[in-house]
Write an enzyme that holds these catalytic residues in place. Sequence first.
Site, PDB file in Angstrom:
ATOM      1  N   TRP A  29       0.517  -0.734   0.388  1.00  0.00           N
ATOM      2  CA  TRP A  29      -0.195  -0.103  -0.214  1.00  0.00           C
ATOM      3  C   TRP A  29       0.582   1.681   0.185  1.00  0.00           C
ATOM      4  O   TRP A  29       2.028   0.922   0.258  1.00  0.00           O
ATOM      5  CB  TRP A  29      -1.001   0.279   0.614  1.00  0.00           C
ATOM      6  CG  TRP A  29      -1.856  -0.678   0.896  1.00  0.00           C
ATOM      7  CD1 TRP A  29      -2.767  -2.164   0.938  1.00  0.00           C
ATOM      8  CD2 TRP A  29      -3.387  -0.068   1.323  1.00  0.00           C
ATOM      9  NE1 TRP A  29      -3.417  -2.009   0.940  1.00  0.00           N
ATOM     10  CE2 TRP A  29      -4.859  -0.945   0.900  1.00  0.00           C
ATOM     11  CE3 TRP A  29      -3.476   2.021   1.323  1.00  0.00           C
ATOM     12  CZ2 TRP A  29      -6.075  -0.428   0.237  1.00  0.00           C
ATOM     13  CZ3 TRP A  29      -4.994   1.995   0.634  1.00  0.00           C
ATOM     14  CH2 TRP A  29      -6.690   0.936   0.378  1.00  0.00           C
ATOM     15  N   GLU A  46      -0.395  -6.422   7.693  1.00  0.00           N
ATOM     16  CA  GLU A  46       0.010  -8.267   7.445  1.00  0.00           C
ATOM     17  C   GLU A  46       1.592  -7.926   8.248  1.00  0.00           C
ATOM     18  O   GLU A  46       2.046  -9.175   8.217  1.00  0.00           O
ATOM     19  CB  GLU A  46      -0.201  -8.655   5.628  1.00  0.00           C
ATOM     20  CG  GLU A  46      -2.003  -9.267   5.298  1.00  0.00           C
ATOM     21  CD  GLU A  46      -2.047  -8.509   5.125  1.00  0.00           C
ATOM     22  OE1 GLU A  46      -3.940  -8.586   5.557  1.00  0.00           O
ATOM     23  OE2 GLU A  46      -1.875  -7.176   5.161  1.00  0.00           O
ATOM     24  N   HIS A  77     -10.363   3.107  10.680  1.00  0.00           N
ATOM     25  CA  HIS A  77      -9.808   1.906   9.541  1.00  0.00           C
ATOM     26  C   HIS A  77      -8.356   2.212  10.760  1.00  0.00           C
ATOM     27  O   HIS A  77      -7.786   1.580  10.996  1.00  0.00           O
ATOM     28  CB  HIS A  77      -9.284   1.841   8.149  1.00  0.00           C
ATOM     29  CG  HIS A  77      -9.371   0.881   7.916  1.00  0.00           C
ATOM     30  ND1 HIS A  77      -7.674   1.217   7.562  1.00  0.00           N
ATOM     31  CD2 HIS A  77      -9.755  -0.266   7.874  1.00  0.00           C
ATOM     32  CE1 HIS A  77      -7.034  -0.246   6.562  1.00  0.00           C
ATOM     33  NE2 HIS A  77      -8.940  -0.931   6.177  1.00  0.00           N
TER      34      HIS A  77
HETATM   35  C1  DLZ Z   1      -7.378  -1.847   3.582  1.00  0.00           C
HETATM   36  C2  DLZ Z   1      -5.903  -0.073   4.126  1.00  0.00           C
HETATM   37  C3  DLZ Z   1      -6.216   1.059   3.882  1.00  0.00           C
HETATM   38  C4  DLZ Z   1      -7.134   1.601   3.781  1.00  0.00           C
HETATM   39  N1  DLZ Z   1      -5.475   1.390   4.292  1.00  0.00           N
HETATM   40  C5  DLZ Z   1      -4.003   0.678   3.639  1.00  0.00           C
HETATM   41  C6  DLZ Z   1      -2.996   2.126   4.290  1.00  0.00           C
HETATM   42  O1  DLZ Z   1      -2.927   2.994   4.130  1.00  0.00           O
HETATM   43  N2  DLZ Z   1      -1.638   1.691   4.348  1.00  0.00           N
HETATM   44  C7  DLZ Z   1      -1.619  -0.464   4.216  1.00  0.00           C
HETATM   45  O2  DLZ Z   1      -0.533  -0.497   4.748  1.00  0.00           O
HETATM   46  N3  DLZ Z   1      -2.234  -0.574   4.034  1.00  0.00           N
HETATM   47  C8  DLZ Z   1      -3.838  -0.629   3.563  1.00  0.00           C
HETATM   48  N4  DLZ Z   1      -4.695  -0.797   3.735  1.00  0.00           N
HETATM   49  C9  DLZ Z   1      -5.052  -2.451   3.987  1.00  0.00           C
HETATM   50  C10 DLZ Z   1      -4.395  -3.324   5.251  1.00  0.00           C
HETATM   51  O3  DLZ Z   1      -3.117  -3.016   5.346  1.00  0.00           O
HETATM   52  C11 DLZ Z   1      -4.605  -4.814   4.706  1.00  0.00           C
HETATM   53  O4  DLZ Z   1      -3.912  -5.324   3.987  1.00  0.00           O
HETATM   54  C12 DLZ Z   1      -6.140  -5.516   4.847  1.00  0.00           C
HETATM   55  O5  DLZ Z   1      -6.738  -5.168   5.347  1.00  0.00           O
HETATM   56  C13 DLZ Z   1      -6.183  -6.196   4.666  1.00  0.00           C
HETATM   57  O6  DLZ Z   1      -5.884  -7.616   5.397  1.00  0.00           O
END
Ligand code: DLZ
Length: 245
Positions: A27, A63, A167
């Site tokens: 992400w 994760e 979140h």
């Molecule tokens: C779902 C999500 C969101 C909205 N934002 C981020 C973020 O800004 N940075 C990040 O590393 N991961 C984000 N995720 C994904 C969650 O960390 C995770 O991969 C999912 O909820 C699946 O477990």
Amino acid sequence: MAGIKGPGEAHTYDGSPLRIAILHARWNTPLISALLAGVLKSLSAAGVKRENIAIQSVPGSYELPYAAQRMYIASQTQAAGASILGGGLGGGKGIMESATDLLGGSVTDLAGLGREVVGAGAAPAVPPQSTAEKKEEKTEEGAAKGLTQPFDALIAIGALIKGSTMHFEYISDAVSHGLMRVQLDTGCPVVFGLLTLLTEEQGRERAGIAGERGDEGHNHGEDWGAAAVELGCKRRGWAEGRYVE
Ligand code: DLZ
């Protein structure tokens, strides 16, 4: 006047015997690519050998704790396998050579994963390897040596950017506690490379890619690499009843 914030005077540690794992979320990839490059830069400056660095990506920051725990266990499995093959099977040259080849291949695969994913849609953080380089990595004695010991430190990299729901708070909290738990449960230091950001701009500043030219700010990845080397060296000292400073 210069501020007081920061990691203090840099100490120098010899990272050449260390084996280090980097885990990163995908992400917010532009931030992650820059941070990963910063980590690799400081590991290399401390003498950590490229073949002793494993890189693994996961979808998001949530994760990271699970992946950190599993990666450490994987390195223990590799080390146990290497010691059985090295010491318990009579030391025949043919057996040793096949073991080296088998285990060397596994390190190459992990490192390759990180390269492919971070490179997608962004400037590659790690330059692609030539076939000759890959062959050298596989056959080099150091690659097999690296696998005879579990990781000395892990670095977990992620970037969470606050949205309009809760979140962000839940994931930040879970990941912080999860990474702390992994390091205390395994005894292997886990460097906290998680940026918890209120804005994208805060992220660019902390990844050293702010400003019009994209080169302003401070890349915190460099500090994380240095922290991993320091903790890896100190951990080795503590294991032997010494205090490395
Ligand atoms: C779902 C999500 C969101 C909205 N934002 C981020 C973020 O800004 N940075 C990040 O590393 N991961 C984000 N995720 C994904 C969650 O960390 C995770 O991969 C999912 O909820 C699946 O477990």
